[in-house]
Design an enzyme around this catalytic site. Structure first.
Site, PDB file in Angstrom:
ATOM      1  N   LYS A  22       0.749  -1.298   0.052  1.00  0.00           N
ATOM      2  CA  LYS A  22      -0.061  -0.064  -0.026  1.00  0.00           C
ATOM      3  C   LYS A  22       0.767   1.250   0.078  1.00  0.00           C
ATOM      4  O   LYS A  22       0.651   2.099  -0.559  1.00  0.00           O
ATOM      5  CB  LYS A  22      -0.750  -0.003   1.135  1.00  0.00           C
ATOM      6  CG  LYS A  22      -1.746   1.362   1.365  1.00  0.00           C
ATOM      7  CD  LYS A  22      -2.182   1.719   2.896  1.00  0.00           C
ATOM      8  CE  LYS A  22      -2.640   2.684   2.995  1.00  0.00           C
ATOM      9  NZ  LYS A  22      -3.186   3.074   4.271  1.00  0.00           N
ATOM     10  N   ASP A 121      -5.441   8.317   8.937  1.00  0.00           N
ATOM     11  CA  ASP A 121      -5.707   7.715  10.467  1.00  0.00           C
ATOM     12  C   ASP A 121      -5.273   8.655  11.242  1.00  0.00           C
ATOM     13  O   ASP A 121      -4.661   9.689  11.271  1.00  0.00           O
ATOM     14  CB  ASP A 121      -4.361   6.574  10.593  1.00  0.00           C
ATOM     15  CG  ASP A 121      -4.761   5.452   9.662  1.00  0.00           C
ATOM     16  OD1 ASP A 121      -6.114   5.256   9.550  1.00  0.00           O
ATOM     17  OD2 ASP A 121      -3.793   4.425   9.622  1.00  0.00           O
ATOM     18  N   MET A 341       6.787   7.325  17.157  1.00  0.00           N
ATOM     19  CA  MET A 341       6.316   8.283  16.299  1.00  0.00           C
ATOM     20  C   MET A 341       5.080   8.885  16.210  1.00  0.00           C
ATOM     21  O   MET A 341       5.001  10.020  15.989  1.00  0.00           O
ATOM     22  CB  MET A 341       6.727   7.846  14.836  1.00  0.00           C
ATOM     23  CG  MET A 341       7.873   7.293  14.442  1.00  0.00           C
ATOM     24  SD  MET A 341       8.351   6.694  12.626  1.00  0.00           S
ATOM     25  CE  MET A 341       9.939   6.175  12.581  1.00  0.00           C
TER      26      MET A 341
END
Length: 435
Positions: A22, A121, A341
């Site tokens: 992806k 997201d 992160m």
């Protein structure tokens, strides 16, 4: 909003083929705008985010032809720049975070770009500064409409330069590389990302006529060219799917063969799962995961608790930390998972705790998992998928649990994993979509 009903506790068996990557697809698809000639791409995953980007390219005037289940031809010889001025463009682009990578090709070839604030997201703040600062160093001029949250970019006179990226962003590096490919002069990018996805993009651009050196390192040199031509490209298998299937096999005590993995491009991913105690066999380019009743997490040499943390490539990818975390719940031993992160990506562990897992959420970035060693089974519950990777971790937990689980908001999972329910049923899983 759709849901999965999962009957857990069933051992799976068989072969599974990972989809195309992806994260690579979103870069490669944007790159078709760099040339008026035909570009043929193979191994394109049939997932929501990728399909949205293909639709957006089509709306922009790119000729899209489906040649096979995973193969498309694109020709951007009649791009409609006026479409970028429409509400439809802004709405569709804002719904897909990967759309930001349209800017590099648009600036390189047409000297202009427009983008509304990207979505994606909800895993924490994801800055766009690396992209935008890189474009500005190449000479692009920005105008931000704060009322409507729209970026207007003028890139008519891009010139090569030296730049040191503030972070080794994969998408940021990809975007800047595409813009620099047709800029005047030479661009040097230090602290560039060097993930396999970025290597694939650079190799594709070089086949199109670009002059990029240093591919695979964190120092890229790009000599600008006047034009780029067509090419063919085959994408890598999705390393996140491969890692997910390894975790699935371990949690469900299943014997699974993962086909066509491009093992040399997986970096430390196999080694990390081996440190979790999971046995792996390389059979050519396939990974065989034998059924294991028990697997034990390693400790550090001095006996202290293992820490698994994400890092820029060739470190461990943050997209697999949720898989490591859920896999650890039934291991023997303890592990500290450190998500550096993104500050919201561990906010699914409450569901695992409700299922019976022993996890201490230390803070938004760290969770300690005390493995149950299968002495206590996870139990099926109803839960909601907060993002793509957490959703698959919860799906793995549900497949291993005692009883029935319902997973809501599976649209998140569909954004990253193509036909995952069909492919799992082929292995023997009891999973169905319900509304």
């Amino acid at each position: 909003m759709g849901s999965f009903r999962v009957n857990g506790g069933i051992k799976l068996k068989g072969e599974i083929i990972p989809q195309g990557a992806k994260n690579e697809a979103l870069q490669i698809l944007c790159a078709v705008l760099l040339t008026p000639e035909k570009v043929t791409i193979d191994k394109i995953p049939n997932i929501v985010d990728v399909n949205k980007l293909i639709d957006l390219l089509s709306d922009m005037g790119v000729k899209v032809t489906k040649k096979g289940p995973e193969t498309y031809t694109f020709q951007a010889d009649e791009v409609n720049l006026d479409f970028m001025e429409t509400e439809e463009y802004l709405k569709k682009a804002s719904a897909l975070r990967g759309s930001v990578m349209l800017l590099g090709p648009l600036l390189a070839r047409f000297g202009t770009g427009k983008l509304s604030k990207p979505g994606g997201d909800k895993i924490g703040r994801r800055r766009m500064d690396t992209h935008f600062t890189g474009f500005q160093k190449l000479g692009a001029k920005f105008n931000y409409d704060s009322k409507n949250e729209i970026f207007h970019i003028d890139g008519k006179n891009l010139k090569g330069c030296y730049m040191l990226l503030d972070e080794a962003s994969v998408t940021g590096t990809a975007n800047i590389v595409m813009a620099a490919a047709m800029a005047e002069g030479t661009t040097t990018i230090y602290n560039a990302a060097c993930e396999p996805y970025l290597q694939q993009l650079c190799d594709m651009l070089n086949r199109m006529g670009a002059k990029i050196s240093g591919v695979g390192s964190n120092l890229l040199t790009i000599e600008g060219v006047k034009k780029l031509g067509g090419t063919t490209h085959k994408m890598l298998p999705d390393m996140i799917e491969i890692g997910s299937f390894i975790g699935l096999a371990a949690m469900t005590q299943s014997e699974i063969t993962i086909k066509d993995c491009q093992i040399p491009r997986l970096g430390i991913i196999p080694d990390m799962f081996r440190r979790m105690g999971i046995k792996l066999e390389f059979r050519g380019d396939d990974i065989f995961v034998p059924a294991q009743k028990h697997y034990e997490i390693e400790t550090f040499i001095d006996g202290s608790i293992l820490t698994v943390a994400d890092a820029i490539w060739p470190g461990f990818t943050p997209d697999l930390l949720s898989i490591v975390l859920v896999t650890a719940t039934q291991a023997k031993g303890t592990v500290l998972v450190h998500q550096k992160m993104f500050e919201s990506r561990l906010f699914f562990v409450d569901k695992l705790i409700d299922m019976g897992a022993q996890i201490i959420l230390c803070d938004p970035h760290r969770a300690t998992v005390i493995g149950l060693d299968r002495k206590t089974e996870l139990r099926g519950i109803r839960m909601t998928s907060p993002d793509i990777r957490a959703g698959v971790a919860l799906l793995i937990a549900a497949l291993s649990a005692n009883g029935t689980s319902i997973i809501d908001n599976i649209e998140q999972i569909d954004r990253g994993y193509q036909n995952i329910d069909d492919r799992l049923r082929a292995l023997g899983a009891e999973i169905e979509r319900i509304s």
